[in-house]
Design an enzyme around this catalytic site. Structure first.
Site, PDB file in Angstrom:
ATOM      1  N   ASP A 117      52.083  77.110   5.704  1.00 47.06           N
ATOM      2  CA  ASP A 117      50.634  77.778   5.679  1.00 47.06           C
ATOM      3  C   ASP A 117      49.944  77.460   7.216  1.00 47.06           C
ATOM      4  O   ASP A 117      49.579  76.151   7.382  1.00 47.06           O
ATOM      5  CB  ASP A 117      49.873  77.460   4.576  1.00 47.06           C
ATOM      6  CG  ASP A 117      48.682  78.719   4.675  1.00 47.06           C
ATOM      7  OD1 ASP A 117      48.621  79.772   5.077  1.00 47.06           O
ATOM      8  OD2 ASP A 117      47.687  78.256   3.925  1.00 47.06           O
ATOM      9  N   TYR A 119      46.757  78.506  10.084  1.00 46.80           N
ATOM     10  CA  TYR A 119      45.210  78.308  10.150  1.00 46.80           C
ATOM     11  C   TYR A 119      44.862  79.155  11.361  1.00 46.80           C
ATOM     12  O   TYR A 119      44.170  78.588  12.216  1.00 46.80           O
ATOM     13  CB  TYR A 119      44.746  76.881  10.163  1.00 46.80           C
ATOM     14  CG  TYR A 119      43.326  76.472   9.737  1.00 46.80           C
ATOM     15  CD1 TYR A 119      42.696  76.996   8.607  1.00 46.80           C
ATOM     16  CD2 TYR A 119      42.748  75.527  10.718  1.00 46.80           C
ATOM     17  CE1 TYR A 119      41.296  76.476   8.538  1.00 46.80           C
ATOM     18  CE2 TYR A 119      41.443  75.447  10.394  1.00 46.80           C
ATOM     19  CZ  TYR A 119      40.848  75.740   9.279  1.00 46.80           C
ATOM     20  OH  TYR A 119      39.604  75.026   9.032  1.00 46.80           O
ATOM     21  N   HIS A 124      37.891  81.987  10.749  1.00 47.63           N
ATOM     22  CA  HIS A 124      37.831  81.150   9.433  1.00 47.63           C
ATOM     23  C   HIS A 124      37.543  79.840   9.698  1.00 47.63           C
ATOM     24  O   HIS A 124      37.017  78.855   9.235  1.00 47.63           O
ATOM     25  CB  HIS A 124      39.040  81.371   8.761  1.00 47.63           C
ATOM     26  CG  HIS A 124      39.553  80.461   7.406  1.00 47.63           C
ATOM     27  ND1 HIS A 124      38.758  80.639   6.543  1.00 47.63           N
ATOM     28  CD2 HIS A 124      40.249  79.550   7.528  1.00 47.63           C
ATOM     29  CE1 HIS A 124      39.247  79.742   5.751  1.00 47.63           C
ATOM     30  NE2 HIS A 124      40.073  79.065   6.106  1.00 47.63           N
ATOM     31  N   GLU A 191      42.289  82.749  -0.975  1.00 50.54           N
ATOM     32  CA  GLU A 191      42.480  83.105   0.520  1.00 50.54           C
ATOM     33  C   GLU A 191      43.287  84.315   0.731  1.00 50.54           C
ATOM     34  O   GLU A 191      44.410  84.419   0.251  1.00 50.54           O
ATOM     35  CB  GLU A 191      43.040  81.716   1.156  1.00 50.54           C
ATOM     36  CG  GLU A 191      42.080  80.352   1.013  1.00 50.54           C
ATOM     37  CD  GLU A 191      42.450  79.520   2.054  1.00 50.54           C
ATOM     38  OE1 GLU A 191      43.733  79.209   2.552  1.00 50.54           O
ATOM     39  OE2 GLU A 191      41.752  78.376   2.305  1.00 50.54           O
ATOM     40  N   GLU A 193      45.242  86.104   2.753  1.00 46.68           N
ATOM     41  CA  GLU A 193      46.221  86.034   3.936  1.00 46.68           C
ATOM     42  C   GLU A 193      47.766  86.858   4.186  1.00 46.68           C
ATOM     43  O   GLU A 193      47.772  87.690   3.110  1.00 46.68           O
ATOM     44  CB  GLU A 193      47.079  84.415   3.876  1.00 46.68           C
ATOM     45  CG  GLU A 193      45.816  83.390   3.579  1.00 46.68           C
ATOM     46  CD  GLU A 193      46.363  82.028   3.855  1.00 46.68           C
ATOM     47  OE1 GLU A 193      47.748  82.175   4.417  1.00 46.68           O
ATOM     48  OE2 GLU A 193      45.880  81.200   3.527  1.00 46.68           O
ATOM     49  N   ASP A 225      46.495  82.310  -1.013  1.00 42.68           N
ATOM     50  CA  ASP A 225      46.573  81.019  -1.056  1.00 42.68           C
ATOM     51  C   ASP A 225      45.480  80.237  -1.859  1.00 42.68           C
ATOM     52  O   ASP A 225      44.485  79.933  -1.412  1.00 42.68           O
ATOM     53  CB  ASP A 225      46.491  80.382   0.363  1.00 42.68           C
ATOM     54  CG  ASP A 225      46.606  78.721   0.280  1.00 42.68           C
ATOM     55  OD1 ASP A 225      47.188  78.367  -0.400  1.00 42.68           O
ATOM     56  OD2 ASP A 225      46.274  78.334   1.464  1.00 42.68           O
ATOM     57  N   ARG A 229      38.599  73.830  -3.976  1.00 44.47           N
ATOM     58  CA  ARG A 229      37.874  73.351  -3.111  1.00 44.47           C
ATOM     59  C   ARG A 229      37.589  72.109  -3.175  1.00 44.47           C
ATOM     60  O   ARG A 229      37.264  71.145  -2.283  1.00 44.47           O
ATOM     61  CB  ARG A 229      36.665  74.484  -2.543  1.00 44.47           C
ATOM     62  CG  ARG A 229      36.961  75.745  -2.094  1.00 44.47           C
ATOM     63  CD  ARG A 229      38.154  75.788  -0.877  1.00 44.47           C
ATOM     64  NE  ARG A 229      38.236  77.135  -0.759  1.00 44.47           N
ATOM     65  CZ  ARG A 229      39.232  77.370   0.127  1.00 44.47           C
ATOM     66  NH1 ARG A 229      40.119  76.417   0.844  1.00 44.47           N
ATOM     67  NH2 ARG A 229      39.169  78.843   0.510  1.00 44.47           N
ATOM     68  N   GLN A 232      40.425  69.714  -3.159  1.00 49.06           N
ATOM     69  CA  GLN A 232      40.803  69.737  -1.459  1.00 49.06           C
ATOM     70  C   GLN A 232      39.834  68.816  -0.485  1.00 49.06           C
ATOM     71  O   GLN A 232      40.365  67.994   0.402  1.00 49.06           O
ATOM     72  CB  GLN A 232      40.727  71.336  -0.875  1.00 49.06           C
ATOM     73  CG  GLN A 232      41.261  71.379   0.547  1.00 49.06           C
ATOM     74  CD  GLN A 232      40.970  73.062   1.136  1.00 49.06           C
ATOM     75  OE1 GLN A 232      40.473  73.735   0.210  1.00 49.06           O
ATOM     76  NE2 GLN A 232      41.040  72.982   2.304  1.00 49.06           N
ATOM     77  N   LYS A 245      46.083  72.893  -2.943  1.00 45.82           N
ATOM     78  CA  LYS A 245      46.818  74.059  -2.722  1.00 45.82           C
ATOM     79  C   LYS A 245      48.108  74.201  -3.410  1.00 45.82           C
ATOM     80  O   LYS A 245      48.448  75.628  -3.537  1.00 45.82           O
ATOM     81  CB  LYS A 245      47.107  73.940  -1.087  1.00 45.82           C
ATOM     82  CG  LYS A 245      45.914  73.979  -0.534  1.00 45.82           C
ATOM     83  CD  LYS A 245      45.218  75.143  -0.015  1.00 45.82           C
ATOM     84  CE  LYS A 245      44.157  75.271   1.202  1.00 45.82           C
ATOM     85  NZ  LYS A 245      43.637  76.191   1.525  1.00 45.82           N
ATOM     86  N   THR A 249      50.709  79.767  -5.073  1.00 46.66           N
ATOM     87  CA  THR A 249      50.590  80.515  -4.123  1.00 46.66           C
ATOM     88  C   THR A 249      51.201  82.131  -4.439  1.00 46.66           C
ATOM     89  O   THR A 249      52.191  82.085  -4.845  1.00 46.66           O
ATOM     90  CB  THR A 249      51.228  80.236  -2.814  1.00 46.66           C
ATOM     91  OG1 THR A 249      50.656  78.891  -2.526  1.00 46.66           O
ATOM     92  CG2 THR A 249      50.841  80.910  -1.673  1.00 46.66           C
ATOM     93  N   GLU A 352      33.854  80.842   2.230  1.00 48.52           N
ATOM     94  CA  GLU A 352      33.013  81.465   3.160  1.00 48.52           C
ATOM     95  C   GLU A 352      31.770  82.580   2.654  1.00 48.52           C
ATOM     96  O   GLU A 352      30.755  82.750   3.222  1.00 48.52           O
ATOM     97  CB  GLU A 352      33.729  82.300   4.381  1.00 48.52           C
ATOM     98  CG  GLU A 352      34.618  81.200   5.106  1.00 48.52           C
ATOM     99  CD  GLU A 352      35.741  81.910   5.650  1.00 48.52           C
ATOM    100  OE1 GLU A 352      36.898  82.052   5.091  1.00 48.52           O
ATOM    101  OE2 GLU A 352      35.749  82.275   6.804  1.00 48.52           O
TER     102      GLU A 352
HETATM  103 CA    CA Z   1      45.388  78.960   3.393  1.00 51.87          CA
END
Ligand code: CA
Length: 406
Positions: A117, A119, A124, A191, A193, A225, A229, A232, A245, A249, A352
């Site tokens: 994965d 970024y 972001h 997330e 993606e 994903d 949090r 993490q 994570k 997925t 976010e």
């Molecule tokens: Ca991700």
């Protein structure tokens, strides 16, 4: 050019799309291509000799063998399938092989080899930097020089529709606490993606050049994903994401061939500082994609991220992934990282959208969310401009949150 198969207006799957997937037939998994509200059973077509050339790769119940056959076979099968679905004279032979999508369940389309994965969204990365390191520069110095990534867990990549059990783990009860607590994540997130499926192996010790990327990328999926949090935030320094994570997925059931996005190719945003030579190339080798994404929680749209503003391109991610000589395997999956823009309604995660839970969003009916609750369903959809004003859609990836296990 239309198909003799009825395709409703606004269907995700016009004949210009033709994504590949695996559905559960009565005798086991079978490879198919989506057309309108149906699936053309390609395993059946191969068995009946409707596809010229080698076809044993279409009888394995997974896309891996087909992908391993290489880009010339990908194009040949795609052209053949499109012809069968457009040619009225083929209808009598092909129609018995149509299966209604509503009548079958989809399986994982391919066996995931390795999963990485990235970024790649500057917006972001900037948002996350501001949330987690408010007193420091939002972007760390390395971000503008390389596509940041980590290796994820291939074995927990799930097909759309699979439930996700809320993860448990260590997390800090309060910011700044030096001793962790333990329990179900209280900050479960999505997330939004885009995932790229590698269809070709490479030799260890070699690297994939930008100009070769198209011959390695078989297709594109939507990818969620899922991220805890709180887990993490406690674990990620100094070695990066791990259990926050790796529990799940999700990917869409349909893999859209990269060729289907030819009309959606756009220039990348300007890159300054100029990347190192192995990440620098002309527009054709770098290529961005104009993919319009949408995130819904419990059928309420909460965000509409646009992929075209992503900083690092799929070819750059692949070139970077192999620049140290690491080999690729058929079925490798690499994802873009959260797709976020600079406006709030284009943020691709609740982290976010709610600024780490401090500004909950409304879901209608008085419901508000800082992070996901048990029973919530997250659905990502996406489309891109197709040829002649048509649309190429990415289908959807959906998943429901189940309570943590005791
Ligand atoms: Ca991700």
């Amino acid at each position: 050019m239309t198909s003799w198969v009825p395709v409703p207006d606004g269907s995700d799957f016009p004949v210009t799309n033709l994504p590949y997937g695996v559905f559960r037939g009565q005798t086991g998994p079978r490879i198919g291509a989506a057309i309108g509200e149906h699936i053309l059973d390609l395993t059946g077509a191969a068995e009946r000799g409707l596809l010229a050339g080698p076809t044993s790769m279409l009888r394995t119940g997974s896309l891996n063998a087909f992908m391993a056959a290489g880009p010339a076979q990908w194009s040949r099968v795609r052209v053949t399938v499109a012809t069968l679905l457009r040619d009225e004279t083929a209808r009598g032979r092909v129609e018995p092989l149509l299966v209604r999508q509503a009548d079958v369940r989809m399986a994982m389309p391919f066996e995931v080899a390795d999963y990485v994965d990235f970024y790649s969204s500057k917006d972001h990365a900037t948002n996350v930097g501001r949330i987690f390191r408010p007193d420091a520069e939002a972007l760390l110095p390395n971000w503008s020089h390389l596509p940041i990534g980590y290796h994820g867990r291939a074995g927990t990549v799930l097909v759309s529709g699979t439930d996700v059990v809320r993860p448990r783990g260590q997390r800090r009860p309060n910011p700044g606490d030096e001793v962790p607590g333990f329990g179900p994540s209280t900050k479960l997130d999505f997330e939004c993606e885009v995932g790229f499926v590698v269809g070709r192996a490479s030799e260890r010790g070699t690297s994939v050049r930008l100009s070769e990327a198209r011959d390695f990328i078989f297709g594109v999926v939507l990818l969620n994903d899922w991220s805890a949090r709180d887990i993490q935030a406690w674990e990620y320094v100094p070695l990066g994401p791990f259990l926050g994570k790796s529990f799940a997925t999700s990917i869409s059931a349909w893999v859209v061939p990269l060729e289907a996005f030819d009309a959606a190719v756009v220039p990348l945003p300007r890159q300054r500082p100029a990347p190192l030579p192995y990440l620098s190339g002309d527009g054709a080798s770098l290529f961005g994609l104009d993919l319009r994404l949408e995130v819904a929680v419990n059928d309420v749209v909460v965000s509409s991220p646009e992929y075209q503003y992503m900083y690092w391109s799929p070819a750059q991610m692949l070139a970077h992934l192999t620049i140290n000589g690491a080999s690729l395997r058929v079925g490798d999956l690499f994802a873009s990282g959260t797709v976020s823009g600079w406006q709030r309604d284009t943020f691709g995660s609740l982290l976010e959208l709610t600024w780490n839970g401090t500004e909950p969003i409304a879901l209608g009916d008085g419901q508000r969310r800082g992070f996901l609750e048990d029973g919530d369903v997250v659905r990502l959809t996406g489309w891109a401009p197709g040829p002649n004003g048509s649309r190429v859609t990415l289908g959807e990836v959906a998943g429901r949150i189940l309570p943590a296990r005791e």
